[in-house]
Design a protein around this motif. Structure first.
Motif, PDB file in Angstrom:
ATOM      1  N   LEU A 296       3.448 -20.307  -0.011  1.00  0.00           N
ATOM      2  CA  LEU A 296       4.070 -19.120   0.324  1.00  0.00           C
ATOM      3  C   LEU A 296       3.167 -17.819   1.002  1.00  0.00           C
ATOM      4  O   LEU A 296       3.480 -16.842   1.564  1.00  0.00           O
ATOM      5  N   ARG A 297       1.842 -18.063   0.565  1.00  0.00           N
ATOM      6  CA  ARG A 297       0.832 -16.993   0.542  1.00  0.00           C
ATOM      7  C   ARG A 297       0.996 -16.578   2.193  1.00  0.00           C
ATOM      8  O   ARG A 297       0.707 -15.339   2.593  1.00  0.00           O
ATOM      9  N   HIS A 298       0.715 -17.236   3.364  1.00  0.00           N
ATOM     10  CA  HIS A 298       0.678 -17.117   4.611  1.00  0.00           C
ATOM     11  C   HIS A 298       1.950 -17.292   5.522  1.00  0.00           C
ATOM     12  O   HIS A 298       2.180 -17.102   6.833  1.00  0.00           O
ATOM     13  N   ARG A 299       3.062 -17.060   4.544  1.00  0.00           N
ATOM     14  CA  ARG A 299       4.537 -17.023   5.323  1.00  0.00           C
ATOM     15  C   ARG A 299       5.403 -15.834   4.999  1.00  0.00           C
ATOM     16  O   ARG A 299       6.399 -15.681   5.552  1.00  0.00           O
ATOM     17  N   LEU A 300       4.810 -14.844   4.191  1.00  0.00           N
ATOM     18  CA  LEU A 300       5.407 -13.805   3.841  1.00  0.00           C
ATOM     19  C   LEU A 300       4.675 -12.584   4.637  1.00  0.00           C
ATOM     20  O   LEU A 300       3.393 -12.603   4.662  1.00  0.00           O
ATOM     21  N   VAL A 301       5.422 -11.920   5.259  1.00  0.00           N
ATOM     22  CA  VAL A 301       5.009 -10.619   5.991  1.00  0.00           C
ATOM     23  C   VAL A 301       5.156  -9.385   5.087  1.00  0.00           C
ATOM     24  O   VAL A 301       6.221  -8.978   5.000  1.00  0.00           O
ATOM     25  N   ARG A 302       4.203  -8.644   4.666  1.00  0.00           N
ATOM     26  CA  ARG A 302       4.527  -7.520   4.115  1.00  0.00           C
ATOM     27  C   ARG A 302       4.913  -6.168   4.640  1.00  0.00           C
ATOM     28  O   ARG A 302       4.639  -6.190   5.991  1.00  0.00           O
ATOM     29  N   ASN A 303       5.735  -5.345   4.235  1.00  0.00           N
ATOM     30  CA  ASN A 303       6.074  -4.147   4.980  1.00  0.00           C
ATOM     31  C   ASN A 303       5.057  -3.152   4.745  1.00  0.00           C
ATOM     32  O   ASN A 303       4.008  -3.090   4.054  1.00  0.00           O
ATOM     33  N   PHE A 304       5.367  -1.807   5.669  1.00  0.00           N
ATOM     34  CA  PHE A 304       4.207  -0.797   5.228  1.00  0.00           C
ATOM     35  C   PHE A 304       4.040  -0.360   3.941  1.00  0.00           C
ATOM     36  O   PHE A 304       2.909  -0.017   3.565  1.00  0.00           O
ATOM     37  N   LYS A 305       5.124  -0.320   3.066  1.00  0.00           N
ATOM     38  CA  LYS A 305       5.155   0.257   1.712  1.00  0.00           C
ATOM     39  C   LYS A 305       4.039  -0.729   0.901  1.00  0.00           C
ATOM     40  O   LYS A 305       3.264  -0.105   0.081  1.00  0.00           O
ATOM     41  N   ALA A 306       4.350  -1.932   1.017  1.00  0.00           N
ATOM     42  CA  ALA A 306       3.722  -2.834   0.365  1.00  0.00           C
ATOM     43  C   ALA A 306       1.940  -2.715   0.708  1.00  0.00           C
ATOM     44  O   ALA A 306       1.119  -2.720  -0.207  1.00  0.00           O
ATOM     45  N   GLU A 307       1.948  -2.676   2.009  1.00  0.00           N
ATOM     46  CA  GLU A 307       0.482  -2.545   2.344  1.00  0.00           C
ATOM     47  C   GLU A 307      -0.353  -0.985   2.133  1.00  0.00           C
ATOM     48  O   GLU A 307      -1.305  -1.193   1.523  1.00  0.00           O
ATOM     49  N   ALA A 308       0.602   0.236   2.006  1.00  0.00           N
ATOM     50  CA  ALA A 308       0.199   1.291   1.570  1.00  0.00           C
ATOM     51  C   ALA A 308      -0.421   1.221   0.105  1.00  0.00           C
ATOM     52  O   ALA A 308      -1.213   1.839  -0.290  1.00  0.00           O
ATOM     53  N   GLU A 309       0.528   0.509  -0.754  1.00  0.00           N
ATOM     54  CA  GLU A 309       0.455   0.538  -2.170  1.00  0.00           C
ATOM     55  C   GLU A 309      -0.573  -0.405  -2.545  1.00  0.00           C
ATOM     56  O   GLU A 309      -0.831  -0.625  -3.607  1.00  0.00           O
ATOM     57  N   GLY A 310      -1.204  -1.304  -1.422  1.00  0.00           N
ATOM     58  CA  GLY A 310      -2.279  -2.268  -1.844  1.00  0.00           C
ATOM     59  C   GLY A 310      -1.548  -3.491  -2.599  1.00  0.00           C
ATOM     60  O   GLY A 310      -2.212  -4.078  -3.425  1.00  0.00           O
ATOM     61  N   ILE A 311      -0.253  -3.648  -2.278  1.00  0.00           N
ATOM     62  CA  ILE A 311       0.299  -4.819  -3.134  1.00  0.00           C
ATOM     63  C   ILE A 311       0.053  -6.082  -2.361  1.00  0.00           C
ATOM     64  O   ILE A 311       0.730  -6.114  -1.391  1.00  0.00           O
ATOM     65  N   GLY A 312      -0.481  -7.015  -2.869  1.00  0.00           N
ATOM     66  CA  GLY A 312      -0.879  -8.555  -2.029  1.00  0.00           C
ATOM     67  C   GLY A 312       0.321  -9.281  -2.027  1.00  0.00           C
ATOM     68  O   GLY A 312       1.380  -9.447  -3.075  1.00  0.00           O
ATOM     69  N   VAL A 313       0.140 -10.130  -1.321  1.00  0.00           N
ATOM     70  CA  VAL A 313       1.301 -11.257  -1.028  1.00  0.00           C
ATOM     71  C   VAL A 313       1.452 -12.279  -2.312  1.00  0.00           C
ATOM     72  O   VAL A 313       2.494 -12.503  -3.044  1.00  0.00           O
ATOM     73  N   GLU A 314       0.225 -12.367  -2.830  1.00  0.00           N
ATOM     74  CA  GLU A 314      -0.076 -13.297  -4.095  1.00  0.00           C
ATOM     75  C   GLU A 314       0.521 -12.715  -5.360  1.00  0.00           C
ATOM     76  O   GLU A 314       1.453 -13.302  -5.931  1.00  0.00           O
ATOM     77  N   GLN A 315       0.505 -11.228  -5.450  1.00  0.00           N
ATOM     78  CA  GLN A 315       1.143 -10.552  -6.282  1.00  0.00           C
ATOM     79  C   GLN A 315       2.859 -10.787  -6.480  1.00  0.00           C
ATOM     80  O   GLN A 315       3.364 -10.924  -7.328  1.00  0.00           O
ATOM     81  N   ILE A 316       3.301 -10.576  -4.971  1.00  0.00           N
ATOM     82  CA  ILE A 316       4.613 -10.565  -4.987  1.00  0.00           C
ATOM     83  C   ILE A 316       5.200 -11.909  -5.187  1.00  0.00           C
ATOM     84  O   ILE A 316       6.346 -12.099  -5.784  1.00  0.00           O
ATOM     85  N   VAL A 317       4.523 -12.800  -4.806  1.00  0.00           N
ATOM     86  CA  VAL A 317       4.886 -14.361  -4.870  1.00  0.00           C
ATOM     87  C   VAL A 317       4.968 -14.576  -6.595  1.00  0.00           C
ATOM     88  O   VAL A 317       5.981 -15.095  -6.976  1.00  0.00           O
ATOM     89  N   LYS A 318       3.898 -14.124  -7.350  1.00  0.00           N
ATOM     90  CA  LYS A 318       4.089 -14.368  -8.726  1.00  0.00           C
ATOM     91  C   LYS A 318       5.140 -13.504  -9.406  1.00  0.00           C
ATOM     92  O   LYS A 318       5.684 -14.147 -10.259  1.00  0.00           O
ATOM     93  N   GLU A 319       5.447 -12.411  -8.875  1.00  0.00           N
ATOM     94  CA  GLU A 319       6.336 -11.705  -9.500  1.00  0.00           C
ATOM     95  C   GLU A 319       7.779 -12.534  -9.365  1.00  0.00           C
ATOM     96  O   GLU A 319       8.722 -12.417  -9.995  1.00  0.00           O
TER      97      GLU A 319
END
Length: 321
Positions: A296-319
């Protein structure tokens, strides 16, 4: 090629071969157990992989060693901004009798290392990606099938972004895994330095041949899967799609785009293979979780909020797991 009485015998042979492969690869590659596991999972699942890591982490050596232990032909293509599609797939040339004949390019091998794929223009990337999808190349209207098994490992250097052509999301989706290579630990690096600065050369024994690998690839497809495991995998992918019926609350907050159906397919095939490599005959939810992050790491596109808060794709997948 060994003949097996039944699929159970073949499954036991695959688990044993996997342990042998790890031992042989471990003679040359120190650490990186997770990376080796994922690359071999991709090989037996008929998937391609993207390796992401800073320079000097032995990405090329790792792939070369895996090719050696698998008795497969191996070609490395160094991608550069001036590389043309014909430099990869081959071209028509005229011989002394003035007849055209096809000269095969480096793509005609079992394992292809596409080094720094983001350095070359989209036209050349597309030529490689077509062969990954079709298992064939087309030159001057003529179709040339590629030898099976065929497996592409592409590397990307995450540091430099100038003068690079990042792969579009649709093309990233062709890769089963996105595998991240980290720095070695202090103890591992001590071992690496001792090994590579002496004159002792390790020889890697061949564990499997092309026919064995194809038989194991077919075996992976035949593995039975319980409905609850398929439902978990498909449910997980649906959770990643913002503003849909089954989207997770965190997804709506942090993601622009979720994963497509190919992710669900890869999760099930990856889970089947993971189960077999660990000596089990059918995957459970744990096997899906074991392959979820690199799929899933390369298939999810973060929005501006996630990028601004420094939340990585990996962290989102684990949640979401």
């Amino acid at each position: 090629m060994a003949q097996f009485q039944n699929d159970k015998e073949a499954a036991d042979a695959l688990a044993a071969s996997f342990q042998k492969l790890r031992q042989e690869i471990g003679k040359v590659i120190v650490g990186q157990d997770e990376v080796v596991r994922l690359v071999l999972t991709a090989v037996f699942s008929q998937g391609h992989s993207l390796l992401v890591g800073v320079p000097g982490l032995a990405k090329t050596l790792l792939i070369q060693t895996i090719a050696d232990s698998l008795d497969l032909s191996f070609n490395r293509i160094q991608f550069t901004p001036d590389l043309m599609p014909s430099d990869i797939v081959g071209s028509e040339t005229m011989n002394q009798q003035r007849d055209f004949h096809f000269v095969k390019g480096p793509i005609f091998a079992n394992i292809i290392l596409a080094d720094e794929i983001n350095r070359t223009p989209p036209k050349t990337q597309a030529a490689l990606l077509e062969s990954m999808q079709e298992y064939a190349v087309t030159v001057a209207g003529q179709r040339y099938p590629l030898q099976r098994p065929f497996f592409v490992l592409a590397t990307q250097n995450p540091i430099e972004q100038e003068g690079t052509y990042p792969l579009p999301e649709a093309q990233l989706d062709r890769f089963m895994f996105n595998i991240e290579l980290g720095y070695p630990t202090y103890a591992e690096e001590l071992n690496i330095v001792k090994q590579t600065t002496s004159n002792i050369k390790q020889t890697v024994n061949k564990v499997l041949h092309a026919a064995d690998i194809q038989a194991f690839q077919e075996l992976v497809r035949r593995v039975p899967v319980a409905d609850n495991v398929v439902e978990y995998a498909v449910g997980l992918v649906h959770k990643t799609r913002p503003n849909t019926e089954r989207a997770a609350p965190r997804t709506n907050q942090l993601l622009e785009w979720g994963a497509g159906p190919r992710a669900s397919q890869h999760l099930i095939v990856g889970a089947k293979c993971n189960a077999l490599l660990n000596g089990k005959y059918s995957p459970d939810i744990e096997d899906v979780r074991a392959v979820a992050v690199p799929i899933l790491r390369h298939r999810l596109v973060r929005n501006f909020k996630a990028e601004a808060e420094g939340i990585g794709v990996e962290q989102i997948v684990k949640e979401l797991l």
